[in-house]
Design an enzyme around this catalytic site. Structure first.
Site, PDB file in Angstrom:
ATOM      1  N   GLY B 148       0.830  -1.201   0.000  1.00  0.00           N
ATOM      2  CA  GLY B 148       0.000   0.000   0.000  1.00  0.00           C
ATOM      3  C   GLY B 148       0.862   1.247   0.000  1.00  0.00           C
ATOM      4  CB  CYS B 149       0.189   4.690  -1.135  1.00  0.00           C
ATOM      5  SG  CYS B 149      -1.516   4.831  -0.585  1.00  0.00           S
ATOM      6  CE1 TYR B 150      -1.674   8.074   3.958  1.00  0.00           C
ATOM      7  CE2 TYR B 150      -3.413   6.554   3.354  1.00  0.00           C
ATOM      8  CZ  TYR B 150      -2.967   7.847   3.558  1.00  0.00           C
ATOM      9  OH  TYR B 150      -3.815   8.906   3.366  1.00  0.00           O
ATOM     10  CB  CYS B 153       4.802   6.748   2.675  1.00  0.00           C
ATOM     11  SG  CYS B 153       5.337   8.432   2.933  1.00  0.00           S
TER      12      CYS B 153
END
Lengths: 345, 345, 345, 345
Positions: B148-150, B153
């Site tokens: 996932g993006c979160y 990051c």
């Protein structure tokens, strides 16, 4: 490898040149100059380029530039390049100047629009760098006057329709809209986020210096006297430019004929996209690319031809077309280093 | 040439895959699927790609995909891929799935966060595609669960500091901010320009499904029990993601030591940029790139470690990392096709 | 009618004061000062006010101000008001100072955060203008130190929960986000539209001067030692501020209890809106209003209390609260002149 | 007190009516209807109005509306009001319709632009609600057809110059730009934040239905045949509209004469602001207000008159003018409830 330098590398057009040239397979970046930031790294000023572009920023130095460069891109405000370019040429560089200084072959025309020219003898040797139109002359040029962003966006759809005499050039109305980067990277209340983000306005109404440039090229290419009403506006977007041009047809033409004429004129020119029927440009579709998108409509009630064109003001309207011109000057593939696709969003 | 197909090519992540793969020198795009737009051209749906990407959009078809693809990228909402991937693998494709379906090796963990898994036996064969951390496993994988993006990051700055036991993982606070494209291309009042352009809010407060994904990886890698408070917010920007993570240090460490540890961990990883002292990420610096920028501070009053990291949610947070994983799977240069520089502005 | 003057009328907070006071039924605007624009009309500088506000901008002049004003609003950068306010008070005016100069009753605390104080004897006579909390003292004040925007946004949800001792103040984490107008109207590359419009970043990480102000009030009100980690971020929106505060509960409390406590504390305070369960603030909901919206969640996994609050930084965070304080000082209806509804969109 | 109801209260124009009417000193809001949200509170749909507007949303009900309302504002898409208004009038209400249904006194003209009219007999009784121009007729009207946003913005500068025969109406070019709220609150990919935020495009090129409305009024008022080329564009701003109109002067007139004519025509009309020389409208200057700002230039090269006008599309372009018309109908102060100042920023 072409050794390329950028004078004025920390304005938006200069930095965009650095970005594009960094990715060009036949170019090695030699020297970047900046008066304001001399002594810093390019990536200190543009932290997005940390670990990507390692060059320092230096003071302008004709000799050094001439020695280390095959081509020098000038990305300075007008009136500065005309004092610098003569020596660079003598030093053996070829020059692409992004300012207005070498866009007029007649120094008096420059003076009317700007100020007295200090290198008038160079004006007629400079080639106007509207790549798709003046490609042949650009090939052999040592000095290219890279076109303004508005002239690029407005002339590309107009010229192929004007040359066969189809348009009434005595009354052309051009309502143009530019993103904020067109105002440059200098600080000013006029570009403060809060003053712009939910604003929209016209500026320099009937007074913008790109008008004489457009008229000059239009008259030079067609041999006809032209009258252009030109109102630029500021769009709350970072990049991009869209022009809506209204012009009467001298004789009745269908949209299909007009579109076909444009397609013919630009066949083989990858950067000019003639949109199909009922399609019109959006500046977001050309963002980050060297494209000029063109749509058209013949208004059913008034018979007026409406031409809509869009470019990225920093690419086709500045740095991209400058690199395209370099590609032409060195007889490289014209699209080399300019193949970036637009963002999906 | 790797024959690559994209399932769900008209969402933002899918289209970004098309964009990146179109420019990849070792890839030939084979098949693009879209249920909603089947029968149209990709460039009908994304007019920015007119004359750039010529492929049609087709209905999903396992057999056809398997025949024409070496790798299939799944860019669909979760719960759909788990029914499609088994047959694609049997058909001989390798798969990079951008949904959550194969991010948990334990199907029960998936069920707790999402719903019962319909291909539970595949879960433990899938490799979690956080490229820099799980590179070796990815090399041999036939199925990659793209993070996932979160999680991408947030985990990239945390993991190298957590593995030596420096961080108190029992109380990690992560305040994250995402651009609007993270909400997808589906239409909804929540993404209406007028509702967003001058807005800022938290959403799914303490309820976002990326939390269990982050905790799962954190615990798997460190072997420690972790507790994460996670609040995502919506930024009025198109792309990008920035996470501010607050965590206590188990033992005193200077900023320099912490930064050095991150530099060591990511040496040779071009996409991870550890920023120098007093520099912090800005999501505009990673836009359009596959980079993760990381800055840090030890707060002088509270002693708390503040980690700030930024990615482009559609690139490193989705399509870019997926292509990076493909590069790893095929033992290509890891940065191939992913060299885009950030915009100057 | 109260005769009101604004010193520094051309910054954003000053101009917002002019806007609000222009519509206040019990106020007559007397004098507007601006060093930079003295001699022009207010509406020359803010053309939106053409034919709406007719006052000229004048140089600062203590005597003139004192003569024509019952209340003077100081909207200048810190360090300037402390040299001007003593004489204004002697001249018989009451003063609401929007800078930091009179927010600390202890001049040494001011010195630690800012610089040596030049009117230290006034500090303890000034009243901290967090209207809902210090209403009684404000009533009789001749000098009000109007709170900072971040302190207003962060303290309003915290104080009523901290005073009964429910919160562990030794580890408060506040992740705050402000619109760009918070950076003021001064020109700077940092507020250039192109640098901001698609950006998001933290700034003054762990170093912002509003931290000591918040800690000071928190400790003064609760009598407890507090430790606050504070990271402000810049949102690409014109106005507004949202703070996400993470704090542990000393004893278990349900969301309902916490919400009830806030409702009790702010009953009868029209500007504080305690949102219902599962509702959280959006800065667009308070734009142009003097409201502070508060939502809360007890995170089910970590037990952490998450407080989310939003204000308009120029209204409740500056000019609006200043006028609210004037209303209190003159025992007017507290909402007078502050009834603007938020925009629909 | 006037009892006012809003039919279609959850679109942007409807909600803006609710906002304005809530603050109107002579109005009591009676009934709000919404088909989509019936049964919810207005503030559930617009959380910004929590604790500010307490009314429920109800299904449309002629009888109930007629009983509880002196005036009904119709804020529905065209074609719906014409079936509802006849009974409301019979029930004794006066009606201000914000759709196109009653803007044409000739039902056939409506049919050409839209569709067959189902209440043709009412068309000639309806008064066109361009307040400053048709004030007298509006006073006695029971049914007002509130003008479109583009017609309001374009006709206000044109009419006073056209009536003395100064303009060549056979070739008027209007290049108009609208904020996104003009597209309404309905969900659509076209208004997705990501598709709009950095975009700019023309739409309905030469096909927008506001053209016949403009031409109809222009011809009705001047008695001259008119030809208008009209191209609307979408600006990435929430609210506001700016029109740049190009028209030839029949006889030479100075800018001063033209400006004076406009000042004369609109003397005493507080909402029309004729800007001084070299000043041009910015849509941010009229945001949230009922103003129409007008600037003009006679282009020195082409002799063309350039008229630039700006309004807030939701206020003067919709809800504000509707309330202004109500004020006229009830012989109230025309500016009552409409005095909001523009934001400073």
């Amino acid at each position: 490898m072409i050794r390329a330098s950028v004078v004025g590398a920390t304005g938006y057009a200069g930095a965009e040149l650095v970005r594009i040239l960094s990715g060009h397979p036949e170019v090695r970046l030699s020297m970047l100059t900046s008066h304001q930031y001399a002594g810093q790294l390019f990536s200190d000023v543009f932290p997005a380029f940390f670990q990507r572009v390692a060059l320092p920023l230096e003071e302008f130095d004709t000799r050094k530039l001439a020695e280390c460069s095959d081509v020098v891109f000038m990305a300075l405000p007008h009136s500065m390049p005309m004092t610098m370019v003569p020596e660079l040429l003598q030093g053996g560089c070829r020059v692409v100047d992004l300012s207005a200084d070498f866009r007029f072959s007649d120094p008096f025309a420059y003076e009317v629009a700007y100020e007295p020219h200090r290198a008038p003898e160079l004006c007629r040797h400079a080639v106007y760098g509207l790549s798709e139109i003046f490609r042949e002359k650009i090939t052999g040029a040592s000095l290219v006057g890279n076109p303004g962003c508005y002239p690029t966006c407005i002339l590309l759809p107009l010229l192929p329709l004007a040359t066969p005499g189809w348009l009434d050039l005595s009354r052309v109305i051009c309502d143009a809209k530019s993103g904020v980067s067109g105002a440059g990277r200098g600080v000013s209340l006029a570009t403060h986020f809060c003053e712009i983000a939910q604003a929209f306005k016209a500026y320099k109404v009937g007074e913008h210096r790109h008008r004489p440039e457009i008229v000059n090229v239009l008259e030079m290419v067609t041999g006809e006297k032209s009258r252009l009403t030109f109102v630029p506006h500021l769009v709350p977007a970072i990049r991009g430019m869209l022009a809506t041009t209204y012009v009467s047809l001298r004789e009745e033409k269908s949209e299909a004929e007009l579109r076909e004429r444009l397609r013919d004129a630009y066949r083989g020119n990858d950067f000019i996209r003639i949109l199909p029927e009922n399609s019109f440009p959006d500046l977001s579709h050309v963002r980050g690319t060297n494209c000029c998108d063109i749509g058209l409509r013949v208004d059913r009630e008034s018979g007026m031809l409406i031409l809509i064109s869009a470019i990225d003001n920093l690419v086709k309207g500045a740095a991209g077309q400058a690199v395209q011109n370099m590609n032409i000057m060195w007889r490289l593939e014209e699209t080399m280093g300019l193949g970036a696709l637009p963002p999906v969003v």
